[in-house]
Write an enzyme that holds these catalytic residues in place. Structure first.
Site, PDB file in Angstrom:
ATOM      1  N   GLY A 126       0.848  -1.187   0.000  1.00  0.00           N
ATOM      2  CA  GLY A 126       0.000   0.000   0.000  1.00  0.00           C
ATOM      3  C   GLY A 126       0.882   1.235   0.000  1.00  0.00           C
ATOM      4  O   GLY A 126       2.040   1.174   0.416  1.00  0.00           O
ATOM      5  N   GLU A 162      -3.537   3.180   5.138  1.00  0.00           N
ATOM      6  CA  GLU A 162      -3.329   4.204   4.101  1.00  0.00           C
ATOM      7  C   GLU A 162      -4.193   5.438   4.354  1.00  0.00           C
ATOM      8  O   GLU A 162      -3.758   6.568   4.117  1.00  0.00           O
ATOM      9  CB  GLU A 162      -3.601   3.639   2.702  1.00  0.00           C
ATOM     10  CG  GLU A 162      -2.749   2.429   2.311  1.00  0.00           C
ATOM     11  CD  GLU A 162      -1.267   2.567   2.595  1.00  0.00           C
ATOM     12  OE1 GLU A 162      -0.752   3.697   2.568  1.00  0.00           O
ATOM     13  OE2 GLU A 162      -0.625   1.531   2.862  1.00  0.00           O
ATOM     14  N   HIS A 193      -2.602   7.687   6.716  1.00  0.00           N
ATOM     15  CA  HIS A 193      -1.602   8.565   6.084  1.00  0.00           C
ATOM     16  C   HIS A 193      -2.250   9.856   5.587  1.00  0.00           C
ATOM     17  O   HIS A 193      -1.659  10.930   5.677  1.00  0.00           O
ATOM     18  CB  HIS A 193      -0.945   7.867   4.876  1.00  0.00           C
ATOM     19  CG  HIS A 193       0.228   6.997   5.223  1.00  0.00           C
ATOM     20  ND1 HIS A 193       1.362   7.487   5.829  1.00  0.00           N
ATOM     21  CD2 HIS A 193       0.454   5.670   5.034  1.00  0.00           C
ATOM     22  CE1 HIS A 193       2.231   6.493   5.997  1.00  0.00           C
ATOM     23  NE2 HIS A 193       1.702   5.375   5.522  1.00  0.00           N
TER      24      HIS A 193
END
Ligand code: ZN
Length: 181
Positions: free
Chosen positions: A48, A133, A136
């Protein structure tokens, strides 16, 4: 976006801590970025990657755990259920693995690279990677889930790594043994 000069951003880079902008209108530039991100992810043997990791604060992620490539724009979790604890690594926190408790099953809404709305159900590892992800995109890293002691160890490790990198300039990077996100 320039192809050259891109590299994976490492813990300590402020771009990893900013909240990503929603993409208003999907353009060729976004599609190119998603392709670049996919290439980076595959080249790094990752499963990812989020746009901030290549220095862009646009809400885009790519994920591939071996069951197919997802390129997602403006992803968000709309349902979650259950719990799981997996050991996670991150290309932006190299060599560090942390056990993190997350939802076992999630439902996401996102746009694909043609701006078509998607609804994706995921569980187990895939659900974990999506949550990692999307963290993030909110400026959150696996580091933030670590205990105080582990945080100190990680900081020491990152400093040593920066020093090593400076003295190793020009040498090929050692092959990574585990998969990072
Ligand atoms: Zn990561």
């Amino acid at each position: 976006m320039e192809k050259t000069g891109l590299s994976i951003k490492i813990l300590g880079d402020p771009v990893l801590r900013k909240k990503s902008r929603q993409v208003r209108r999907v353009s060729d530039e976004h599609r190119r970025t998603l392709s670049t991100m996919s290439r980076f992810m595959h080249d790094s043997n990752g499963i990812g990657l989020a746009a901030p990791q290549i220095g862009l604060n646009d809400a885009m992620i790519v994920v591939d755990i071996g069951t197919g490539l997802y390129k997602l724009i403006n992803p968000r979790i709309v349902e979650r259920e259950g719990e799981q604890v997996l050991e996670e690594g991150c290309l932006s926190v190299p060599g560090v693995y942390i056990k993190i408790k997350r939802s076992r099953r999630v439902v996401l809404e996102a746009l694909d690279e043609e701006a078509k709305p998607l609804r994706i159900e995921a569980q187990d590892l895939l659900a974990c990677v999506f949550q990692h992800e999307i963290d993030h995109l909110n400026g959150k890293l696996i580091f933030d889930y670590a205990s105080v002691i582990k945080k100190l160890q990680i900081k020491r490790k990152m400093r040593a790594l920066a020093k090593k990198k400076a003295s190793d300039e020009g040498l090929p990077e050692p092959k990574r043994e585990r998969r990072e996100l």
